[in-house]
Design a protein around this motif. Sequence first.
Motif, PDB file in Angstrom:
ATOM      1  N   GLY A  62       0.815  -1.205   0.000  1.00 62.36           N
ATOM      2  CA  GLY A  62       0.000   0.000   0.000  1.00 62.36           C
ATOM      3  C   GLY A  62       0.849   1.256   0.000  1.00 62.36           C
ATOM      4  N   LEU A  63       1.950   1.243   0.768  1.00 60.29           N
ATOM      5  CA  LEU A  63       2.848   2.401   0.773  1.00 60.29           C
ATOM      6  C   LEU A  63       3.518   2.577  -0.580  1.00 60.29           C
ATOM      7  N   GLU A  64       3.855   1.469  -1.217  1.00 56.09           N
ATOM      8  CA  GLU A  64       4.420   1.551  -2.570  1.00 56.09           C
ATOM      9  C   GLU A  64       3.407   2.139  -3.541  1.00 56.09           C
ATOM     10  N   PHE A  65       2.157   1.747  -3.376  1.00 58.99           N
ATOM     11  CA  PHE A  65       1.089   2.277  -4.225  1.00 58.99           C
ATOM     12  C   PHE A  65       0.917   3.778  -4.003  1.00 58.99           C
ATOM     13  N   VAL A  66       1.059   4.217  -2.752  1.00 59.96           N
ATOM     14  CA  VAL A  66       0.980   5.645  -2.439  1.00 59.96           C
ATOM     15  C   VAL A  66       2.081   6.404  -3.170  1.00 59.96           C
ATOM     16  N   LEU A  67       3.298   5.868  -3.157  1.00 60.04           N
ATOM     17  CA  LEU A  67       4.409   6.527  -3.838  1.00 60.04           C
ATOM     18  C   LEU A  67       4.197   6.582  -5.348  1.00 60.04           C
ATOM     19  N   MET A  68       3.461   5.622  -5.879  1.00 57.67           N
ATOM     20  CA  MET A  68       3.181   5.613  -7.310  1.00 57.67           C
ATOM     21  C   MET A  68       2.116   6.625  -7.707  1.00 57.67           C
ATOM     22  N   THR A  69       1.213   6.937  -6.795  1.00 55.13           N
ATOM     23  CA  THR A  69       0.040   7.729  -7.156  1.00 55.13           C
ATOM     24  C   THR A  69       0.060   9.162  -6.625  1.00 55.13           C
ATOM     25  N   VAL A  70       0.360   9.346  -5.341  1.00 61.00           N
ATOM     26  CA  VAL A  70       0.207  10.667  -4.724  1.00 61.00           C
ATOM     27  C   VAL A  70       1.145  11.714  -5.326  1.00 61.00           C
ATOM     28  N   PRO A  71       2.470  11.468  -5.440  1.00 54.80           N
ATOM     29  CA  PRO A  71       3.332  12.500  -6.044  1.00 54.80           C
ATOM     30  C   PRO A  71       2.924  12.852  -7.469  1.00 54.80           C
ATOM     31  N   VAL A  72       2.584  11.834  -8.257  1.00 54.26           N
ATOM     32  CA  VAL A  72       2.170  12.087  -9.640  1.00 54.26           C
ATOM     33  C   VAL A  72       0.895  12.924  -9.663  1.00 54.26           C
ATOM     34  N   SER A  73      -0.058  12.583  -8.806  1.00 47.29           N
ATOM     35  CA  SER A  73      -1.314  13.315  -8.757  1.00 47.29           C
ATOM     36  C   SER A  73      -1.104  14.767  -8.346  1.00 47.29           C
ATOM     37  N   LEU A  74      -0.242  15.010  -7.356  1.00 49.49           N
ATOM     38  CA  LEU A  74       0.007  16.381  -6.905  1.00 49.49           C
ATOM     39  C   LEU A  74       0.667  17.212  -7.997  1.00 49.49           C
ATOM     40  N   VAL A  75       1.661  16.641  -8.668  1.00 49.66           N
ATOM     41  CA  VAL A  75       2.369  17.372  -9.723  1.00 49.66           C
ATOM     42  C   VAL A  75       1.431  17.678 -10.885  1.00 49.66           C
ATOM     43  N   LEU A  76       0.677  16.668 -11.340  1.00 48.46           N
ATOM     44  CA  LEU A  76      -0.244  16.890 -12.458  1.00 48.46           C
ATOM     45  C   LEU A  76      -1.332  17.897 -12.086  1.00 48.46           C
ATOM     46  N   SER A  77      -1.843  17.790 -10.865  1.00 50.95           N
ATOM     47  CA  SER A  77      -2.883  18.731 -10.420  1.00 50.95           C
ATOM     48  C   SER A  77      -2.358  20.159 -10.428  1.00 50.95           C
ATOM     49  N   PHE A  78      -1.133  20.325  -9.950  1.00 50.04           N
ATOM     50  CA  PHE A  78      -0.555  21.668  -9.913  1.00 50.04           C
ATOM     51  C   PHE A  78      -0.331  22.216 -11.315  1.00 50.04           C
ATOM     52  N   LEU A  79       0.192  21.403 -12.212  1.00 46.84           N
ATOM     53  CA  LEU A  79       0.453  21.865 -13.579  1.00 46.84           C
ATOM     54  C   LEU A  79      -0.838  22.211 -14.316  1.00 46.84           C
ATOM     55  N   ILE A  80      -1.846  21.345 -14.172  1.00 48.39           N
ATOM     56  CA  ILE A  80      -3.118  21.606 -14.847  1.00 48.39           C
ATOM     57  C   ILE A  80      -3.801  22.831 -14.243  1.00 48.39           C
ATOM     58  N   ALA A  81      -3.743  22.953 -12.915  1.00 47.03           N
ATOM     59  CA  ALA A  81      -4.338  24.123 -12.255  1.00 47.03           C
ATOM     60  C   ALA A  81      -3.638  25.404 -12.679  1.00 47.03           C
ATOM     61  N   SER A  82      -2.303  25.354 -12.794  1.00 49.35           N
ATOM     62  CA  SER A  82      -1.558  26.530 -13.240  1.00 49.35           C
ATOM     63  C   SER A  82      -1.967  26.935 -14.645  1.00 49.35           C
ATOM     64  N   LEU A  83      -2.192  25.937 -15.494  1.00 45.19           N
ATOM     65  CA  LEU A  83      -2.638  26.227 -16.857  1.00 45.19           C
ATOM     66  C   LEU A  83      -4.047  26.819 -16.851  1.00 45.19           C
TER      67      LEU A  83
END
Length: 283
Positions: A62-83
Amino acid sequence: MAYIMLAPVLVLLSIFVLWPAVQAVYLSFFDWSFYTSSQFVAWKNYANVLGDDRFWQAILRGLEFVLMTVPVSLVLSFLIASLAVSVSQKVSTLLKISIYIPSVISGVIASITFVMIYDYSGGILNALINIVGLPNQAWLGDPRWALGAIALPAVWLGLGISTLIMIAALLDVPQSFYEAAELEGASWWQRTRYITLPQIKNVLLFLLVTGFVGSIQQYELPLVMTAGGPQHATELPNLFIFNHFRQDTYVGYSIAAALLLFVVLGSISSIIFRIVNSEKLVD
């Protein structure tokens, strides 16, 4: 009068939250079954869970799954929101609607869709990699790829809400800060690092903690897409508890495992708050 107004909520909270929680703690000390009389076993269920390698493997997975999803989601959310906050109103509205659509799609429907995308012989993903000369991959049948294959739809499903929250945070940053920075010749990266990120740190912390809790408790995707396989490679904590509940006549073990998972989640969330020094994030 205030207590009278709060009474219905407190009654519902007691019936549907507090009492079930107390009952769960109570039953975790018994060999409880639907078919036989219960027997008090004290800490036996907890000892069995703590000594079960599969439980700890599910937590680590589960922790490995968190590392796969949460950082990617935060970065993509920030980039899309900035756009979204930098384009015209019409384009921004279209972008918000488009990015939010996955959030209203059922997790089961999304799981079935991605199973078809990952299909070995007829899936579009293997068709795309065949174009560049790569052979077909068993995305859901190979332990090397299965967890990552589930992480992709997890990010896709949660991206809409996190992006909208990020957009709201960016719109709350005073434009005068950026205007002053531009007059000083600050680049986009400098404005982002020294203005945007510090100003939205409360929101980033919120998305980090909620994303962690949501990801490690992911249940629908591994259940529908792989049933926890292959070789338990996608058996996340909640699915492990559910599978044990289905297979074991006595549910005391499953309840104890769920309560221990609650302790693990609370402990890690507390550590996250402490690491980012969240008491200084309050304006």
